[in-house]
Design an enzyme around this catalytic site. Structure first.
Site, mmCIF file in Angstrom:
data_model
loop_
_atom_site.group_PDB
_atom_site.id
_atom_site.type_symbol
_atom_site.label_atom_id
_atom_site.label_comp_id
_atom_site.label_asym_id
_atom_site.label_seq_id
_atom_site.Cartn_x
_atom_site.Cartn_y
_atom_site.Cartn_z
ATOM 1 N N ALA A 163 13.812 55.536 30.841
ATOM 2 C CA ALA A 163 13.280 56.750 30.215
ATOM 3 C C ALA A 163 11.812 57.036 30.561
ATOM 4 O O ALA A 163 11.459 58.138 30.999
ATOM 5 C CB ALA A 163 13.454 56.640 28.701
ATOM 6 N N ASP A 171 16.723 55.711 25.322
ATOM 7 C CA ASP A 171 16.518 56.859 26.205
ATOM 8 C C ASP A 171 16.255 58.127 25.410
ATOM 9 O O ASP A 171 15.680 59.083 25.922
ATOM 10 C CB ASP A 171 17.728 57.014 27.118
ATOM 11 C CG ASP A 171 17.877 55.796 28.003
ATOM 12 O OD1 ASP A 171 17.248 55.763 29.065
ATOM 13 O OD2 ASP A 171 18.562 54.837 27.581
HETATM 14 O O1 MRU Z 1 20.452 54.789 33.485
HETATM 15 P P1 MRU Z 1 19.110 54.151 33.360
HETATM 16 O O2 MRU Z 1 18.960 52.886 34.101
HETATM 17 O O3 MRU Z 1 17.986 55.140 33.588
HETATM 18 O O4 MRU Z 1 19.128 53.783 31.840
HETATM 19 C C1 MRU Z 1 18.052 53.763 31.070
HETATM 20 C C2 MRU Z 1 17.774 52.423 30.661
HETATM 21 O O5 MRU Z 1 17.104 51.731 31.387
HETATM 22 C C3 MRU Z 1 18.255 51.871 29.416
HETATM 23 O O6 MRU Z 1 19.106 52.605 28.688
HETATM 24 C C4 MRU Z 1 17.086 51.327 28.686
HETATM 25 O O7 MRU Z 1 17.503 50.365 27.805
HETATM 26 C C5 MRU Z 1 16.332 52.384 27.949
HETATM 27 S S1 MRU Z 1 14.662 52.092 27.929
HETATM 28 C C6 MRU Z 1 14.122 52.982 29.280
#
Ligand code: MRU
Length: 373
Positions: A56, A252
């Site tokens: 995120a 996210d």
């Molecule tokens: O699909 P991604 O790799 O962009 O997913 C986001 C994440 O890295 C996770 O959901 C994470 O735990 C959230 S914190 C940025």
């Protein structure tokens, strides 16, 4: 964060050419450390959509730099043409990934800053540059503070266990690779490890893209934090046998009422934690809070990605980065990338301003200025 002893952020402007944004291309980790140059909005959009960058906070920071690149390349002959080009690029960037709210947040923040810079186009470009840097710097600083606040949870468990290892389970990668630096879920872990507290991390592999197995394990290894990679379905068993003291994940998008969208599979970990009285905390900067949405399950858009990510698995073979077919070739696959954990399963939110309950009252106590919105 250190990579082979050298400090890196995940995104920066090229030293001798501020028209080039440089990123760590995460598709090749942990096997190759590749730096990619981004010079156009199309390249930035592709990097977000195809997950050269991800997570995120980093998606937000990349969109911030993307809007600076947009300003740099927009027509300068008149203000209307400049604004029209920026609006089109803003839409292009926002369309890349729907769940992480940091993307839209960063683009809107840039549009507001560029508008507020007045009518001079050079001033607008300078405002876009400054805002991109501020978004990135804030992201790193907020994650550092999340580490300090989350540290208190680990310290307390360590005291209770009289120095025995504190076992923390995390899902996906909410580490420094998912942000500009430090990370969210991993920031308290790094802070604890750096202070000599005995920590050990259970790393969910996180199918289908394996951000845990590839990225979190690599990060923790670079920092010297003891960790063990586990298949996604192991967490419940470990919790039943008192082998997990604390779960910390990232987010996210978190509604101001405390519902948490995170990588697919997080909800099942929260259910298992609830059933076994294991504290389940979510670490996030305020840029991840959606101040409009109340019901995360009903309202948060869940990204569905290409089925090939489920059907194929990528890795290193004979030194070559390769991908192999896992399923019957003609079996259909579905790829829901996120799920929503309802606030009632969340023990607390770790933010840059402190730890609060996962309720509207708890969140608004930390962010009272949002009460007026
Ligand atoms: O699909 P991604 O790799 O962009 O997913 C986001 C994440 O890295 C996770 O959901 C994470 O735990 C959230 S914190 C940025």
């Amino acid at each position: 964060m250190n990579v082979h002893g050298q400090h890196y952020r995940t995104i920066w402007l090229k030293k001798d050419n501020p028209g080039v944004v440089q990123i760590i291309d995460q598709r090749y980790l942990p096997h190759k450390f590749v730096i990619e140059d981004l010079t156009s909005v199309d390249e930035v959009a592709t990097a977000i959509f195809e997950m050269h960058v991800r997570g995120a906070g980093l998606i937000g920071a990349t969109a911030g730099y993307g809007m600076y690149i947009a300003a740099l390349h927009a027509p300068r002959h008149n203000a209307d043409a400049f604004s029209a080009a920026l609006e089109a690029d803003a839409e292009k960037l926002k369309a890349t990934r729907p769940t992480a709210i940091n993307l839209e947040w960063a683009v809107q923040r840039q549009l507001a800053a560029i508008e507020a810079a007045g009518s001079d186009i050079e001033a607008k470009i300078e405002a876009a540059l400054q805002t991109a840097q501020i978004i990135a710097d804030e992201d790193a600083e907020f994650c550092r503070r999340i580490g300090e606040h989350g540290l208190s949870l680990i310290e307390e468990i360590s005291r209770r266990k009289q120095g025995e290892p504190v076992n923390i389970l995390t899902h996906c990668n909410a580490g420094w690779l998912a942000f500009v630096d430090y990370g969210t879920a991993t920031a308290p872990v790094y802070a604890a490890h750096d202070r000599g507290i005995n920590v050990h991390v259970w790393v969910d592999e996180t199918r289908p893209r394996n951000q845990g197995a590839r990225l979190t394990a690599w990060e923790l290894g670079q920092h010297g934090v003891p960790h063990t990679v586990i298949a996604d379905n192991v967490g419940g068993h470990l919790m039943q046998h008192q082998m997990v003291d604390l779960v910390i994940t990232g987010s996210d998008r978190t509604t101001y009422t405390g519902d948490v969208a995170n990588k697919i599979g997080t909800y099942l970990k929260a259910l298992a934690a609830y059933d076994n009285d294991v504290p389940f905390y979510v670490a996030l900067p305020s840029s991840t809070i959606d101040w409009q949405m109340q019901d995360g399950v009903k309202e948060i858009p869940i990204e569905q990605r290409d089925a090939t990510e489920v059907k194929y698995i990528a890795g290193l073979s004979d030194g070559e980065h390769t991908s192999v077919l896992l399923t019957p070739a003609d079996s259909p696959a579905a790829n829901y990338a996120f799920d929503v954990t309802p606030a009632r399963l969340v023990s607390g939110l770790i933010t840059e301003r402190g730890i609060c309950r996962a309720t509207a009252a708890g969140v608004l106590e930390l962010f009272p200025e949002k009460k007026l919105d």
